[in-house]
Design a protein around this motif. Structure first.
Motif, PDB file in Angstrom:
ATOM      1  N   GLU A  61      -5.687  -8.011   3.349  1.00 57.58           N
ATOM      2  CA  GLU A  61      -5.753  -7.758   1.901  1.00 57.58           C
ATOM      3  C   GLU A  61      -6.998  -6.951   1.515  1.00 57.58           C
ATOM      4  O   GLU A  61      -7.057  -6.370   0.438  1.00 57.58           O
ATOM      5  CB  GLU A  61      -5.638  -9.070   1.117  1.00 57.58           C
ATOM      6  CG  GLU A  61      -4.274  -9.728   1.328  1.00 57.58           C
ATOM      7  CD  GLU A  61      -3.740 -10.519   0.135  1.00 57.58           C
ATOM      8  OE1 GLU A  61      -4.520 -10.855  -0.768  1.00 57.58           O
ATOM      9  OE2 GLU A  61      -2.514 -10.778   0.122  1.00 57.58           O
ATOM     10  N   GLY A  62      -7.973  -6.908   2.423  1.00 58.50           N
ATOM     11  CA  GLY A  62      -9.147  -6.071   2.172  1.00 58.50           C
ATOM     12  C   GLY A  62      -8.762  -4.603   1.991  1.00 58.50           C
ATOM     13  O   GLY A  62      -9.428  -3.865   1.252  1.00 58.50           O
ATOM     14  N   TYR A  63      -7.701  -4.185   2.656  1.00 52.55           N
ATOM     15  CA  TYR A  63      -7.239  -2.800   2.477  1.00 52.55           C
ATOM     16  C   TYR A  63      -6.816  -2.562   1.031  1.00 52.55           C
ATOM     17  O   TYR A  63      -6.945  -1.458   0.506  1.00 52.55           O
ATOM     18  CB  TYR A  63      -6.048  -2.492   3.394  1.00 52.55           C
ATOM     19  CG  TYR A  63      -6.375  -2.402   4.868  1.00 52.55           C
ATOM     20  CD1 TYR A  63      -7.655  -2.635   5.360  1.00 52.55           C
ATOM     21  CD2 TYR A  63      -5.378  -2.062   5.793  1.00 52.55           C
ATOM     22  CE1 TYR A  63      -7.933  -2.555   6.721  1.00 52.55           C
ATOM     23  CE2 TYR A  63      -5.648  -1.965   7.147  1.00 52.55           C
ATOM     24  CZ  TYR A  63      -6.922  -2.227   7.606  1.00 52.55           C
ATOM     25  OH  TYR A  63      -7.189  -2.134   8.946  1.00 52.55           O
ATOM     26  N   ALA A  64      -6.273  -3.615   0.401  1.00 54.57           N
ATOM     27  CA  ALA A  64      -5.830  -3.469  -0.995  1.00 54.57           C
ATOM     28  C   ALA A  64      -7.022  -3.244  -1.915  1.00 54.57           C
ATOM     29  O   ALA A  64      -6.923  -2.539  -2.921  1.00 54.57           O
ATOM     30  CB  ALA A  64      -5.050  -4.698  -1.444  1.00 54.57           C
TER      31      ALA A  64
ATOM     32  N   ALA B 149      -7.510   5.675   7.619  1.00 56.96           N
ATOM     33  CA  ALA B 149      -8.355   6.188   6.519  1.00 56.96           C
ATOM     34  C   ALA B 149      -8.120   7.683   6.282  1.00 56.96           C
ATOM     35  O   ALA B 149      -8.075   8.145   5.137  1.00 56.96           O
ATOM     36  CB  ALA B 149      -9.826   5.918   6.800  1.00 56.96           C
ATOM     37  N   SER B 150      -7.966   8.422   7.357  1.00 54.72           N
ATOM     38  CA  SER B 150      -7.804   9.866   7.203  1.00 54.72           C
ATOM     39  C   SER B 150      -6.452  10.191   6.537  1.00 54.72           C
ATOM     40  O   SER B 150      -6.389  10.992   5.600  1.00 54.72           O
ATOM     41  CB  SER B 150      -7.925  10.552   8.569  1.00 54.72           C
ATOM     42  OG  SER B 150      -7.778  11.934   8.428  1.00 54.72           O
ATOM     43  N   ALA B 151      -5.395   9.544   7.015  1.00 56.50           N
ATOM     44  CA  ALA B 151      -4.077   9.762   6.403  1.00 56.50           C
ATOM     45  C   ALA B 151      -4.081   9.301   4.951  1.00 56.50           C
ATOM     46  O   ALA B 151      -3.416   9.897   4.093  1.00 56.50           O
ATOM     47  CB  ALA B 151      -2.996   9.017   7.189  1.00 56.50           C
ATOM     48  N   ALA B 152      -4.840   8.240   4.665  1.00 58.85           N
ATOM     49  CA  ALA B 152      -4.909   7.731   3.288  1.00 58.85           C
ATOM     50  C   ALA B 152      -5.640   8.724   2.393  1.00 58.85           C
ATOM     51  O   ALA B 152      -5.296   8.883   1.216  1.00 58.85           O
ATOM     52  CB  ALA B 152      -5.589   6.367   3.261  1.00 58.85           C
ATOM     53  N   THR B 153      -6.655   9.401   2.945  1.00 57.20           N
ATOM     54  CA  THR B 153      -7.367  10.422   2.167  1.00 57.20           C
ATOM     55  C   THR B 153      -6.399  11.543   1.809  1.00 57.20           C
ATOM     56  O   THR B 153      -6.349  12.006   0.665  1.00 57.20           O
ATOM     57  CB  THR B 153      -8.548  10.984   2.990  1.00 57.20           C
ATOM     58  OG1 THR B 153      -9.394   9.889   3.371  1.00 57.20           O
ATOM     59  CG2 THR B 153      -9.353  11.983   2.171  1.00 57.20           C
ATOM     60  N   GLU B 154      -5.605  11.933   2.804  1.00 56.45           N
ATOM     61  CA  GLU B 154      -4.566  12.941   2.576  1.00 56.45           C
ATOM     62  C   GLU B 154      -3.596  12.493   1.473  1.00 56.45           C
ATOM     63  O   GLU B 154      -3.254  13.264   0.576  1.00 56.45           O
ATOM     64  CB  GLU B 154      -3.804  13.110   3.905  1.00 56.45           C
ATOM     65  CG  GLU B 154      -2.550  13.928   3.849  1.00 56.45           C
ATOM     66  CD  GLU B 154      -2.862  15.383   4.079  1.00 56.45           C
ATOM     67  OE1 GLU B 154      -3.490  15.682   5.097  1.00 56.45           O
ATOM     68  OE2 GLU B 154      -2.469  16.202   3.230  1.00 56.45           O
ATOM     69  N   GLU B 155      -3.179  11.243   1.563  1.00 55.80           N
ATOM     70  CA  GLU B 155      -2.221  10.678   0.587  1.00 55.80           C
ATOM     71  C   GLU B 155      -2.818  10.716  -0.833  1.00 55.80           C
ATOM     72  O   GLU B 155      -2.151  11.101  -1.791  1.00 55.80           O
ATOM     73  CB  GLU B 155      -1.898   9.221   0.981  1.00 55.80           C
ATOM     74  CG  GLU B 155      -0.904   8.503   0.084  1.00 55.80           C
ATOM     75  CD  GLU B 155       0.547   8.694   0.541  1.00 55.80           C
ATOM     76  OE1 GLU B 155       0.767   8.916   1.753  1.00 55.80           O
ATOM     77  OE2 GLU B 155       1.444   8.639  -0.320  1.00 55.80           O
TER      78      GLU B 155
ATOM     79  N   ALA C  51      -0.388   0.515   2.950  1.00 58.92           N
ATOM     80  CA  ALA C  51       0.410   0.642   4.177  1.00 58.92           C
ATOM     81  C   ALA C  51      -0.077   1.830   5.011  1.00 58.92           C
ATOM     82  O   ALA C  51      -0.089   1.766   6.243  1.00 58.92           O
ATOM     83  CB  ALA C  51       1.887   0.805   3.818  1.00 58.92           C
ATOM     84  N   VAL C  52      -0.499   2.893   4.334  1.00 55.28           N
ATOM     85  CA  VAL C  52      -1.020   4.057   5.064  1.00 55.28           C
ATOM     86  C   VAL C  52      -2.318   3.673   5.775  1.00 55.28           C
ATOM     87  O   VAL C  52      -2.539   4.044   6.936  1.00 55.28           O
ATOM     88  CB  VAL C  52      -1.257   5.248   4.103  1.00 55.28           C
ATOM     89  CG1 VAL C  52      -1.942   6.404   4.818  1.00 55.28           C
ATOM     90  CG2 VAL C  52       0.063   5.714   3.494  1.00 55.28           C
ATOM     91  N   LEU C  53      -3.179   2.934   5.094  1.00 54.06           N
ATOM     92  CA  LEU C  53      -4.437   2.489   5.722  1.00 54.06           C
ATOM     93  C   LEU C  53      -4.154   1.684   6.991  1.00 54.06           C
ATOM     94  O   LEU C  53      -4.916   1.742   7.955  1.00 54.06           O
ATOM     95  CB  LEU C  53      -5.253   1.638   4.730  1.00 54.06           C
ATOM     96  CG  LEU C  53      -6.031   2.387   3.652  1.00 54.06           C
ATOM     97  CD1 LEU C  53      -6.644   1.408   2.646  1.00 54.06           C
ATOM     98  CD2 LEU C  53      -7.143   3.259   4.272  1.00 54.06           C
ATOM     99  N   ALA C  54      -3.047   0.938   6.958  1.00 56.23           N
ATOM    100  CA  ALA C  54      -2.700   0.093   8.103  1.00 56.23           C
ATOM    101  C   ALA C  54      -1.864   0.828   9.141  1.00 56.23           C
ATOM    102  O   ALA C  54      -1.418   0.218  10.113  1.00 56.23           O
ATOM    103  CB  ALA C  54      -1.948  -1.135   7.604  1.00 56.23           C
ATOM    104  N   GLN C  55      -1.678   2.124   8.946  1.00 54.32           N
ATOM    105  CA  GLN C  55      -0.827   2.931   9.831  1.00 54.32           C
ATOM    106  C   GLN C  55       0.559   2.323  10.020  1.00 54.32           C
ATOM    107  O   GLN C  55       1.070   2.230  11.144  1.00 54.32           O
ATOM    108  CB  GLN C  55      -1.523   3.140  11.189  1.00 54.32           C
ATOM    109  CG  GLN C  55      -2.778   3.988  11.059  1.00 54.32           C
ATOM    110  CD  GLN C  55      -3.363   4.397  12.402  1.00 54.32           C
ATOM    111  OE1 GLN C  55      -3.469   3.569  13.302  1.00 54.32           O
ATOM    112  NE2 GLN C  55      -3.749   5.648  12.537  1.00 54.32           N
TER     113      GLN C  55
END
Lengths: 359, 359
Positions: free
Chosen positions: A93-96, A161-167, A218-222
């Motif tokens: 949940e820290g990702y949230a 993190a990188s994909a999430a930045t893109e998102e 979900a992106v952060l978690a790949q």
């Protein structure tokens, strides 16, 4: 005439309208609870003068000793979506907290700058940030927020993190383009705007950030791309429905609840969906409406006539039908994501709660 | 009284003042030449209405058929710095296109939003973008530019793209904080602002992006940290000197060349370095100046008296001395970077050229 979208939505969600209200409120509180500490850290990193603007804008303080110290803050819908995003894939949940903060910072930037762009002097019963602190400080505070948003997600300690930045970057690009389209439509005649044109604008202006919020954890978690795509799609459709309900509340809502005087959108020339549908309807009333709603702002004196024509052409009901179709799309996307039963139920509570909102 | 910073700078650079002017102009042209195609691509990705605002703001077109189609665009100093950044480490010049574009987009955002914040209605002899297209469109165009800036560097095809994203985000954070400090100082008395306080503000407002431009190409190429640090430091000090010269030109420059009426900063209450130094000087003139330069804007009628007191307290010369010290710092940092002789010469031409600018 339905009172809210609840009728349609109840059908799509398969639940009693209002049955999940406690769970809905609980989700909003949980989202806020998990996001707020990280959000406060991000705001705390800003230059003192900009942090003051943001704290005031976010409803954390009154800006000075005379103003109310606590005000009704926003609903924090996007943090709740971010929470459901991580729950959907069983991520920490820290990702949230990180995802919800990034998205909320972008949302707050858009409100700060929107108020300047629209010249609005009140939000939630208080002066808007630019009215209170000056245009310069509010423009700059918004710039600071978008940079903090990107920094927050870019520095996330998560495999994606990188994909999430893109998102996030992609969502902000779409949001800004949607806002630009919304501004451009103000100068168009209502009957020249098509429903797909409206939906495209709303999908940018509101759907992009909803979709990002729904996917980002979900992106952060790949998580698998199919799941991410389903969550993003559900969020995006929910955002479009949310925007349509916003349009409806701006015309028929309770100004005391929405914090926005009824008719503001009309006078400003906003091409809300009820107008677009009504002005495009093939009837004498529709043609009269189309003639009234030209590219120039509507004189206040004509608001009652326009409201009457909207009733006669069923602008509200038809807009609500379009919203319900987008809610149905969101539910279908979630079904495709094959969520755990309890998380699926929480998503439905959120959708149901948002569809019944009155503010 | 020296006419420009050339005297001091010639000494620091070890060259004849003006000897490298051809090379300086060549560098600006080369920077522009390599960056412009990528800059145009980035602007071309924006919503049509925002792209129009940006094209006009960048001087690429006149915004409509009646306005001049071509105007004197900015100097594009930062693209030239980006070019020297890649040359410093022997990296492909294509990296300069991406780095220079990202930095120039941020710079253009800052100009767009600054004009709104300051209420300026003219830039380079034409209406500012907000005056021409409205505040809403200009606010939004700025938001779009900063997102494009981050997107451009984040998507760079270079081994150091991630570190470069970090570098750019950090620079924008510092720039926004510097702008906030600049705004905050407007409400302070001139004699309360210290020289280190001024330099801290200028290092954020102008130095951060100069430092980023000077380092970003090297970061993309994953150059050694010591080299990156030296380039960033050189750029940052050059940015501080550039800002001081900007202050000087705002007071004693040729308004027809700078495009800014002389005295604008004074009336607005900007705490430019000549004022800070003069108001802090321990003399009757200094105290008189301090008394005039309170937290409120200066009435236009008092501008001549303030200019006289600035002369009497040697505000200009003392500011130019501080600028020369920062130029010397920049040169020392470059020496530490052990650049190839030809690239070192180009850096010196750039520094020399910037120090002698009159607009």
């Amino acid at each position: 005439m339905t009172d809210t979208l609840a009728g349609g939505v109840g059908v799509w969600c398969g639940g009693e309208p209002g049955s999940g209200d406690g769970e809905f409120q609980g989700l909003l509180r949980a989202g806020t609870g998990i996001v707020e500490p990280v959000l406060r850290e991000a705001v705390g990193r800003l230059h003192g003068s900009l942090a003051s603007v943001c704290r005031y804008h976010l409803g954390w303080d009154g800006g000075d000793s005379r103003a109310p110290a606590v005000v009704r803050a926003g609903k924090r819908v996007r943090p709740a979506l971010a929470l459901l995003s991580v729950r959907a894939v069983g991520a920490p949940e820290g990702y949230a907290a990180v995802a919800g903060t990034a998205v909320e910072l972008v949302h707050q930037l858009s409100l700060l700058h929107d108020d300047i762009m629209d010249g609005d002097t009140e939000r939630r019963g208080r002066p808007t940030a630019w009215a209170r602190f000056g245009t310069g400080a509010a423009v700059l505070a918004g710039d600071a927020l978008v940079v903090q948003a990107v920094a927050t997600i870019f520095h996330a300690r998560a495999p994606g993190a990188s994909a999430a930045t893109e998102e996030l970057i992609s969502a902000v690009e779409q949001m800004v383009a949607g806002q630009a389209e919304d501004l451009a439509l103000e100068h168009r005649c209502a009957h020249e705007v098509s429903v797909p044109g409206y939906v495209r604008m709303a999908r940018g202006k509101t759907g992009a950030l909803f979709g990002c919020a729904a996917a980002l954890g979900a992106v952060l978690a790949q998580a698998p791309p199919t799941v991410v795509r389903a969550l993003r799609g559900a969020g995006s459709d929910l955002g479009v429905a949310f925007q349509i309900l916003d349009d409806v509340l701006g015309l028929w809502g309770d100004g005391a609840l929405t914090g926005k005087p009824v008719g503001t959108d009309l006078v400003r020339g906003k091409k809300t969906l009820p107008l677009v549908l009504a002005a495009g309807s093939d009837s004498a009333d529709g043609r009269r409406l189309a003639a009234l709603l030209g590219p120039a702002p509507l004189p206040s004196a004509q608001v009652p006539e326009v409201m009457g024509l909207l009733e006669a052409t069923r602008g509200r009901e038809r807009a609500e039908e379009v919203a319900a179709r987008h809610v149905a799309s969101a539910v279908a996307a979630l079904d495709a994501a094959e969520l755990p039963a309890d998380v699926r139920q929480q998503w439905h509570s959120l959708i149901d709660g948002l569809s019944q909102r009155r503010s």
